[in-house]
Design an enzyme around this catalytic site. Structure first.
Site, PDB file in Angstrom:
ATOM      1  N   LYS A 111       6.910  -0.139  -3.346  1.00 28.18           N
ATOM      2  CA  LYS A 111       6.595   1.168  -2.766  1.00 28.18           C
ATOM      3  C   LYS A 111       6.340   2.223  -3.841  1.00 28.18           C
ATOM      4  CE  LYS A 111       8.353   0.411   1.802  1.00 28.18           C
ATOM      5  NZ  LYS A 111       8.788  -0.993   1.641  1.00 28.18           N
TER       6      LYS A 111
HETATM    7  C1  LIG Z   1       8.266  -2.050   2.340  1.00 23.81           C
HETATM    8  C2  LIG Z   1       8.402  -3.419   1.774  1.00 23.81           C
HETATM    9  C3  LIG Z   1       7.651  -4.511   2.283  1.00 23.81           C
HETATM   10  C4  LIG Z   1       6.690  -4.395   3.467  1.00 23.81           C
HETATM   11  O1  LIG Z   1       5.618  -3.535   3.224  1.00 23.81           O
HETATM   12  P1  LIG Z   1       4.745  -2.949   4.429  1.00 23.81           P
HETATM   13  O2  LIG Z   1       3.829  -1.966   3.823  1.00 23.81           O
HETATM   14  O3  LIG Z   1       5.734  -2.325   5.364  1.00 23.81           O
HETATM   15  O4  LIG Z   1       4.034  -4.075   5.040  1.00 23.81           O
HETATM   16  C5  LIG Z   1       7.810  -5.750   1.671  1.00 23.81           C
HETATM   17  N1  LIG Z   1       8.675  -5.927   0.650  1.00 23.81           N
HETATM   18  C6  LIG Z   1       9.417  -4.917   0.138  1.00 23.81           C
HETATM   19  C7  LIG Z   1      10.353  -5.175  -0.969  1.00 23.81           C
HETATM   20  C8  LIG Z   1       9.300  -3.615   0.682  1.00 23.81           C
HETATM   21  O5  LIG Z   1      10.050  -2.620   0.178  1.00 23.81           O
END
Ligand SMILES: *Cc1c(COP(=O)(O)O)cnc(C)c1O
Length: 461
Positions: A111
């Site tokens: 993120k």
């Molecule tokens: C948020 C997240 C995801 C999923 O991402 P999306 O954009 O919600 O599909 C997968 N792995 C980790 C570690 C995350 O923090």
């Protein structure tokens, strides 16, 4: 470039307006009015660029004239200067498998790729247009710290993150509560994550409070986040193929809110040669069921799994895909979502289902399979997958040449790692020393009123 709502009720917006609006005011999601396409020659040229320069090329057509080029370049440079790896998102090998590491940012989760950029973008636009922003969110762990690190120390922005006290990992709590920045306000709520989320919803629905205190969100529906996530698909393709436009690659994407995999879908629509896009879900498999049956139906509850960042019931970005699947017709999107809001279920036609199955492959992976994958990969290659990444690798078993997106550093999920391989992953530099620091937070009752009063006091004071 202009932005429209998937539900058709917003007059065309410029990029900066779309970023500041976040969720469209008609309840829909904002999407670009057109998708720019790139030529094979451009692709070849882009494949030789460093990450930041590539990011500029990918992002610029979507920004249009909303931000001068020099400023945009500077925003991008600053956003990725916080990453510990020179390549920002390096493509590495784990045995025969290619893994795209997206976790070299300050909170060691993917993120950061979007939120470092979004934080700088918010600060830039607020400085230019005047005004302030108070970001409010609830977190069950990962998103909160990435959001905090995105805006820490930024003038004109304060951030309030609610988390359930005692119910997130001690490391995650330290990540959110040990920063010296005075604009960061972690609230430890005496309750569950659902309580925290309900409070945030209540405060956002209080329109007077929301506008008086200029509340904003950083959740995954902001268009700027999707945009930032498109870049690493181009980057990985260049590294994997050497920039040969005749070669396509596949990607396996651990998915919760459909943000990450949707960015890959758009990259393909721009002309990036992508073969298969694999949606990898855990037991919360609403998206996998959709690709298999054409029915998008919520379950009665969220299942807790070893990949908690993907424990979601309804994928908030899915509406953007529905829009493209229905020929960019807001009336059809509205009708489908009305049905979904009423019944918890929607279904697309057989033709649309065939299209969705051409666009995506999908697989759901259990906790047992996740642990097994971490073990197998470790034993055969020495590489430690985080549980989310392991879901992606497992879902791609039938696609041995798919690039797997690694969404978090394994040390963030060491309980699961220990369970799988009997040892923990070493902490990356970004997470070292955190446990020795004292957490600072404001503890509050699980009541909207308590949070409202606290925000009012901090914003005025
Ligand atoms: C948020 C997240 C995801 C999923 O991402 P999306 O954009 O919600 O599909 C997968 N792995 C980790 C570690 C995350 O923090």
């Amino acid at each position: 470039m202009r932005y429209l709502s998937t539900r058709g009720g917003v007059a065309p917006l410029a990029f900066d307006q779309a970023v500041m609006m976040g969720l469209a005011t008609d309840g829909g999601l904002l999407i670009p009015a057109e998708i720019p396409t790139i030529s094979p020659q451009q692709l070849r040229a882009w494949s030789r660029l460093r990450f930041q320069d590539l990011a500029f090329e990918v992002v610029a057509p979507f920004v249009g004239d909303a931000i001068p080029s020099a400023d945009l370049r500077d925003l991008i440079e600053r956003s990725y200067a916080t990453f510990a790896h020179l390549e920002v998102t390096p493509l590495v090998r784990a045995g025969d498998r290619s893994v795209l590491e997206l976790f070299h940012g300050p909170t060691a989760a993917f993120k950061d790729v979007a939120l470092q950029w979004l934080g700088n973008l918010f600060a830039y636009l607020l400085e230019r247009e005047g005004g302030t922003l108070n970001i409010l969110g609830a977190t069950s762990g990962d998103t909160g710290s990435a959001a905090i690190y995105g805006v820490r120390g930024k003038p004109r922005i304060q951030i309030f993150i609610l988390y359930p006290k005692g119910r997130i990992s001690p490391l995650q709590e330290r990540q959110m509560t040990t920063l010296p920045d005075t604009n960061v306000h972690p609230f430890a709520i005496r309750g569950t994550f659902d309580d925290a989320q309900a409070i945030v919803k209540t405060l956002f629905n209080d329109l007077e409070f929301r506008s008086t205190y200029r509340l904003g969100a950083v959740n995954s529906i902001n268009w700027a986040r999707i945009l930032a996530q498109m870049v690493y698909y181009f980057y990985a393709w260049g590294r994997a193929t050497g920039g040969d436009p005749a070669q396509a690659v596949s990607f396996s994407v651990p998915t919760g809110n459909f943000g990450d995999v949707f960015a890959g879908y758009l990259a393909r629509r721009m002309g990036l040669p992508i073969n298969r896009l694999i949606i990898a879900t855990n037991r919360n498999d609403i998206l996998t069921r959709f690709v298999q049956t054409g029915v998008y139906a919520r379950e009665s509850k969220v299942h807790q799994t070893l990949s908690p960042a993907m424990d979601i019931q309804v994928a908030s970005n899915f509406e953007r895909y529905l829009y493209y699947l229905h020929a960019a017709d807001p009336a059809q999107v509205r009708a489908l979502l009305e049905t979904f809001a009423r019944t918890g279920r929607l279904q697309v036609s057989a033709d649309r289902l065939r299209q969705a199955q051409a666009d995506f492959a999908a697989a759901a992976v259990s906790d047992a399979e996740t642990l097994d994958q971490i073990r197998v990969t470790y034993q055969s290659t020495g590489y430690i997958l985080c549980p989310h990444t392991a879901v992606g690798v497992r879902a791609a078993r039938a696609f041995p040449d798919a690039i797997c997106l690694a969404t978090a550093h394994p040390a963030k999920f060491n309980e699961a790692i220990y369970q799988a391989i009997g040892q923990e992953a070493p902490l990356p530099a970004a997470l070292q020393g955190l446990m020795e620091q004292t957490p600072h937070y404001i503890e509050l009752e699980a009541k909207a009123e308590a949070v409202r009063r606290q925000i009012a006091a901090l914003v005025q004071g």
